[in-house]
Design a protein around this motif. Structure first.
Motif, PDB file in Angstrom:
ATOM      1  N   TRP A  66       8.576 -55.968 -70.048  1.00 21.59           N
ATOM      2  CA  TRP A  66       8.417 -56.893 -71.166  1.00 21.59           C
ATOM      3  C   TRP A  66       9.529 -57.929 -71.086  1.00 21.59           C
ATOM      4  O   TRP A  66      10.699 -57.581 -71.067  1.00 21.59           O
ATOM      5  N   LYS A  77       4.031 -59.755 -70.452  1.00 16.83           N
ATOM      6  CA  LYS A  77       3.888 -58.341 -70.114  1.00 16.83           C
ATOM      7  C   LYS A  77       3.504 -58.280 -68.644  1.00 16.83           C
ATOM      8  O   LYS A  77       2.490 -58.845 -68.234  1.00 16.83           O
ATOM      9  N   VAL A 100      11.933 -50.680 -75.747  1.00 18.69           N
ATOM     10  CA  VAL A 100      10.681 -49.930 -75.751  1.00 18.69           C
ATOM     11  C   VAL A 100      10.999 -48.508 -76.209  1.00 18.69           C
ATOM     12  O   VAL A 100      11.850 -47.838 -75.623  1.00 18.69           O
ATOM     13  N   GLY A 104       6.158 -45.835 -76.642  1.00 19.34           N
ATOM     14  CA  GLY A 104       5.620 -47.001 -75.950  1.00 19.34           C
ATOM     15  C   GLY A 104       5.590 -48.283 -76.751  1.00 19.34           C
ATOM     16  O   GLY A 104       5.252 -49.337 -76.223  1.00 19.34           O
ATOM     17  N   LYS A 105       5.929 -48.208 -78.035  1.00 22.22           N
ATOM     18  CA  LYS A 105       5.948 -49.430 -78.840  1.00 22.22           C
ATOM     19  C   LYS A 105       7.077 -50.340 -78.385  1.00 22.22           C
ATOM     20  O   LYS A 105       8.139 -49.881 -77.976  1.00 22.22           O
ATOM     21  N   VAL A 106       6.828 -51.642 -78.472  1.00 23.12           N
ATOM     22  CA  VAL A 106       7.795 -52.640 -78.033  1.00 23.12           C
ATOM     23  C   VAL A 106       8.426 -53.270 -79.271  1.00 23.12           C
ATOM     24  O   VAL A 106       7.723 -53.817 -80.121  1.00 23.12           O
ATOM     25  N   ASP A 120       2.207 -53.384 -80.511  1.00 24.39           N
ATOM     26  CA  ASP A 120       1.427 -52.302 -79.933  1.00 24.39           C
ATOM     27  C   ASP A 120       1.230 -52.638 -78.456  1.00 24.39           C
ATOM     28  O   ASP A 120       0.747 -53.729 -78.132  1.00 24.39           O
ATOM     29  N   PRO A 121       1.596 -51.738 -77.524  1.00 19.95           N
ATOM     30  CA  PRO A 121       1.558 -52.077 -76.103  1.00 19.95           C
ATOM     31  C   PRO A 121       0.151 -52.253 -75.535  1.00 19.95           C
ATOM     32  O   PRO A 121      -0.017 -52.884 -74.495  1.00 19.95           O
ATOM     33  N   THR A 122      -0.858 -51.727 -76.216  1.00 17.90           N
ATOM     34  CA  THR A 122      -2.229 -51.838 -75.723  1.00 17.90           C
ATOM     35  C   THR A 122      -2.965 -53.026 -76.340  1.00 17.90           C
ATOM     36  O   THR A 122      -3.466 -53.895 -75.637  1.00 17.90           O
ATOM     37  N   LEU A 124      -1.584 -55.321 -78.263  1.00 20.21           N
ATOM     38  CA  LEU A 124      -0.629 -56.427 -78.393  1.00 20.21           C
ATOM     39  C   LEU A 124      -0.557 -56.959 -79.818  1.00 20.21           C
ATOM     40  O   LEU A 124      -0.038 -58.044 -80.056  1.00 20.21           O
TER      41      LEU A 124
END
Length: 191
Positions: A66, A77, A100, A104-106, A120-122, A124
């Motif tokens: 990131w 990303k 991170v 897995g949250k950024v 949310d990493p998936t 976004l």
């Protein structure tokens, strides 16, 4: 061991993860991927044409790199396995620090805007919270996100599920960096 590794001029942010060392290069708008064992540059990942952004803050986690743009409220990303830029999510503030968490949250701090964003990493999808003035660095733990607020001279503990401030401690003297380790919260500040 000490080694000098040639990377582009304008390097800044550095992160270690996914088996490599990652370095942002603001002048040529790239990220350099370095093998930590041999010290070889494995790849130089273009994020856009020169002048199209200023990659500065960086973090690695959940199979992704990131990278925060130091000029505009956006980030990149990168898939850590393929070195491909897979997304360019927008934000409400310019990212100055990224972390991170284990889930897995950024987490992104925006210094000038006084914001903390969780991405949310998936999907976004961003959720943004107002916090103290001058958030400069972030550290994550399962039960809290810790942030230093340079202008306020404070360290705050944020509830990762709600974004509310759990506690705030005044330490003065413009704290700049934060890390967790050995059961302690470590904060750097000017002498």
């Amino acid at each position: 061991m000490t080694a000098t590794i040639g990377i582009p001029e304008g390097s800044g942010g550095i992160a270690v993860g996914a088996g490599y060392v990652w370095v942002t290069n603001s002048l040529d708008v790239t990220v350099t991927k370095v093998d930590p064992v041999g010290g070889d540059v494995v790849d130089t990942i273009p994020l856009g044409p020169p002048g199209s952004g200023s990659p500065e803050s960086i973090a690695v986690g959940g199979g992704a790199v990131w990278v925060g743009d130091g000029l505009v409220p956006a980030m990149w990303k990168i898939d850590a396995a393929t070195d491909e830029v897979v997304a360019n999510p927008g934000l409400r503030g310019v990212p100055t620090a990224i972390a991170v968490s284990e889930d897995g949250k950024v987490w992104i701090a925006s210094y000038d805007e006084g914001l903390l964003t969780v991405l949310d990493p998936t999907s976004l999808a961003p959720t943004t919270y107002p916090i103290g003035q001058g958030p400069a660095d972030i550290a994550t733990a399962p039960d809290a996100v810790w942030i230093v607020e340079t202008i306020d001279g404070t360290v705050s503990s944020i509830d990762p599920s709600s974004g509310t401030i759990q506690s705030r401690v005044a330490i003065g003297d413009a704290p700049m960096g934060i890390e967790l380790g050995g059961g302690y919260i470590w904060v750097s500040r000017p002498a």
